[in-house]
Design an enzyme around this catalytic site. Structure first.
Site, PDB file in Angstrom:
ATOM      1  N   CYS A   1       0.849  -1.189   0.000  1.00  0.00           N
ATOM      2  CA  CYS A   1       0.000   0.000   0.000  1.00  0.00           C
ATOM      3  C   CYS A   1       0.882   1.236   0.000  1.00  0.00           C
ATOM      4  O   CYS A   1       1.927   1.261   0.642  1.00  0.00           O
ATOM      5  CB  CYS A   1      -0.911   0.012   1.232  1.00  0.00           C
TER       6      CYS A   1
ATOM      7  N   CYS B   1       0.379   0.242  10.416  1.00  0.00           N
ATOM      8  CA  CYS B   1      -0.173  -0.822   9.568  1.00  0.00           C
ATOM      9  C   CYS B   1       0.953  -1.619   8.903  1.00  0.00           C
ATOM     10  O   CYS B   1       1.844  -1.040   8.274  1.00  0.00           O
ATOM     11  CB  CYS B   1      -1.079  -0.201   8.509  1.00  0.00           C
TER      12      CYS B   1
ATOM     13  N   GLY C   1      -3.917  -3.037   1.114  1.00  0.00           N
ATOM     14  CA  GLY C   1      -4.106  -2.046   0.059  1.00  0.00           C
ATOM     15  C   GLY C   1      -5.210  -1.046   0.307  1.00  0.00           C
ATOM     16  O   GLY C   1      -6.027  -1.196   1.214  1.00  0.00           O
ATOM     17  N   GLU C   2      -5.216  -0.023  -0.527  1.00  0.00           N
ATOM     18  CA  GLU C   2      -6.204   1.052  -0.436  1.00  0.00           C
ATOM     19  C   GLU C   2      -7.147   0.925  -1.636  1.00  0.00           C
ATOM     20  O   GLU C   2      -6.772   1.245  -2.774  1.00  0.00           O
ATOM     21  CB  GLU C   2      -5.477   2.406  -0.423  1.00  0.00           C
TER      22      GLU C   2
ATOM     23  N   SER D   1     -13.466  -0.141   2.745  1.00  0.00           N
ATOM     24  CA  SER D   1     -12.820   0.739   3.725  1.00  0.00           C
ATOM     25  C   SER D   1     -11.728   1.551   3.046  1.00  0.00           C
ATOM     26  O   SER D   1     -10.872   1.010   2.358  1.00  0.00           O
ATOM     27  CB  SER D   1     -12.214  -0.113   4.841  1.00  0.00           C
TER      28      SER D   1
ATOM     29  N   SER E   1     -11.403   5.474   7.387  1.00  0.00           N
ATOM     30  CA  SER E   1     -10.471   5.317   8.505  1.00  0.00           C
ATOM     31  C   SER E   1     -10.038   6.689   9.004  1.00  0.00           C
ATOM     32  O   SER E   1      -9.286   7.385   8.339  1.00  0.00           O
ATOM     33  CB  SER E   1      -9.241   4.520   8.031  1.00  0.00           C
ATOM     34  N   LEU E   2     -10.522   7.055  10.168  1.00  0.00           N
ATOM     35  CA  LEU E   2     -10.225   8.394  10.712  1.00  0.00           C
ATOM     36  C   LEU E   2      -9.001   8.374  11.628  1.00  0.00           C
ATOM     37  O   LEU E   2      -8.040   9.078  11.410  1.00  0.00           O
ATOM     38  CB  LEU E   2     -11.419   8.878  11.534  1.00  0.00           C
ATOM     39  N   HIS E   3      -9.097   7.660  12.729  1.00  0.00           N
ATOM     40  CA  HIS E   3      -8.017   7.454  13.718  1.00  0.00           C
ATOM     41  C   HIS E   3      -7.639   8.697  14.514  1.00  0.00           C
ATOM     42  O   HIS E   3      -6.979   8.586  15.549  1.00  0.00           O
ATOM     43  CB  HIS E   3      -6.748   6.876  13.078  1.00  0.00           C
TER      44      HIS E   3
ATOM     45  N   ASN F   1      -3.559  -3.720  16.528  1.00  0.00           N
ATOM     46  CA  ASN F   1      -2.862  -4.992  16.396  1.00  0.00           C
ATOM     47  C   ASN F   1      -1.374  -4.644  16.381  1.00  0.00           C
ATOM     48  O   ASN F   1      -0.927  -4.009  15.422  1.00  0.00           O
ATOM     49  CB  ASN F   1      -3.200  -5.616  15.034  1.00  0.00           C
TER      50      ASN F   1
ATOM     51  N   CYS G   1      -4.037  -6.575   9.201  1.00  0.00           N
ATOM     52  CA  CYS G   1      -3.779  -6.283   7.795  1.00  0.00           C
ATOM     53  C   CYS G   1      -2.290  -6.368   7.443  1.00  0.00           C
ATOM     54  O   CYS G   1      -1.472  -5.658   7.982  1.00  0.00           O
ATOM     55  CB  CYS G   1      -4.329  -4.876   7.590  1.00  0.00           C
TER      56      CYS G   1
END
Ligand code: SAH
Ligand code: SF4
Length: 354
Positions: free
Chosen positions: A115, A122, A165-166, A197, A221-223, A297, A341
């Site tokens: 990605c 990630c 991936g995106e 997502s 995906s904000l975070h 994770n 992921c």
């Protein structure tokens, strides 16, 4: 090994019909071939027994049946998650996960090898970008899972595009793969059982708002709820700043009438306090929204720790009691097989023996 130019999984049903015509075959065979591909999940053209031999031969000489071989398969100790590392023709690897919790059978599917977005926590982001997956490589992952389920008399009902991936960076291939997976005479997934997502690719979200697409769910995906905090963990935020992202989300919800799921990876001491929850609440206050909290994770390239369940509960309390925003906490099942992921692919490369 080089790939033949045409992968049969690249084709929609009308395109398969056109292919048959171009091969001098009666297009009336389309339905049967399609059924073998997506119901029987055959692995070779020769297994399409009810299709005339000359049709099978014509197909085999002009196309490949792009089944992805399993190079590694692991079950989590609780039995709820099975993770496949699948091999591509150029020797790259992608992850596909079969999840069976909360009474749902779900395939988690990859859209790219690696990605380009570089989110710091990630594993896929840490490995960098190699290439887009083709339509057929995306579809083949769903077929792979369906083949497993079929052997148990089950059917694939849900897909989340949350693997490596995106997906909105590979927009066209992903959209066509969704069209193929939702074909009623094939895999037959309901569009509203598919969730895409995105890290927040603003032009992609606006394109989804503009174009009449199947009604799948969108997760963003904000975070983090401020531009500075977000850019520190999601480098893509420098290209697509938070205010532009939220404006795009608003446009999407207004034009489609659909609520967006906002994902929030919970990292202890970083973005998991009640004050952070209030900032999310304020950001999403007048938008149709649900928040999906994902305890971090742990990955090798990032030293954060996951938020404890007590703090996650407090975060949820703030969202629901102060802002009326519903949320879920994703269960961390499958963590013993590195089901985050990109983590299995990293482990295989490093010979960690999963
Ligand atoms: N590229 C897309 C989809 C793949 S990632 C996206 O970023 O949305 C799917 C979700 O898993 C995203 O919300 C992502 O931020 C989250 N994620 C990735 N790595 C993680 C990790 N190590 N721990 C917890 N969540 C993670
Ligand atoms: Fe890419 Fe998503 Fe991982 Fe970010 S979280 S690096 S966008 S796969």
């Amino acid at each position: 090994m080089t790939a033949k130019p045409l992968n049969i999984y690249d084709l929609t049903r009308p395109e398969l019909s056109d292919l048959l015509v171009s091969l001098g075959v009666n297009p009336a065979h389309t339905g049967r071939v399609w059924r073998y591909l997506y119901w029987e999940c055959v692995q070779q053209f020769s297994a399409m027994e009810a299709v005339p031999a000359r049709v099978r031969a014509a197909l085999a000489s002009h196309a490949t049946l792009g089944v992805l071989p399993t190079t590694l398969e692991t079950d989590s100790s609780d039995g709820y998650t099975r993770k496949y590392l699948l091999g591509l023709h150029d020797d790259e690897r992608i992850e596909t996960v079969l999840m069976r919790f909360t009474g749902r059978v779900t395939a988690c599917i990859s859209s790219q090898v690696g990605c380009a977005m570089g989110c710091v926590f990630c594993a896929t982001g840490q490995m960098g970008y190699t290439r887009h997956l083709t339509v057929g490589e995306i579809v083949a992952q769903a077929v792979h899972v369906q083949r497993t389920l079929r052997a148990e008399n089950h059917r694939l009902r849900n897909i989340v595009l949350m693997g490596m991936g995106e997906p909105l960076h590979n927009f066209d291939a992903v959209m066509k793969a969704i069209d193929i997976c939702t074909d009623g005479t094939g895999l037959g997934l309901a569009a509203d059982r598919i969730t895409l997502s995105t890290v927040g690719v603003v032009p992609g979200i606006l394109r989804l708002a503009r174009e009449q697409r199947k009604a799948f769910h969108l997760a963003v995906s904000l975070h983090a709820a401020t531009q500075a905090e977000r850019a520190a963990i999601v480098p893509a935020a420098r290209k697509w700043p938070l205010d532009e992202l939220m404006a795009a989300c608003r446009t999407y919800s207004e034009t489609t009438g659909r609520r967006i799921f906002y994902e929030w990876t919970l990292i202890e001491g970083k973005n998991d306090s009640p004050e952070h929850a209030r900032a999310v609440g304020r950001l999403l206050d007048d938008l149709p929204a649900q928040v999906n909290l994902i305890p971090l994770n742990p990955t090798q390239g990032y030293d954060g720790t996951p938020t404890r369940s007590e703090a996650a509960r407090k975060f949820q309390d703030v969202l629901i009691h102060e802002f009326g925003i519903p949320s879920t906490v994703r269960q961390r099942r499958g963590i013993d097989i590195a089901a985050g992921c990109g983590q299995l692919a990293v482990a295989e490369k490093q010979g960690l023996g999963f």
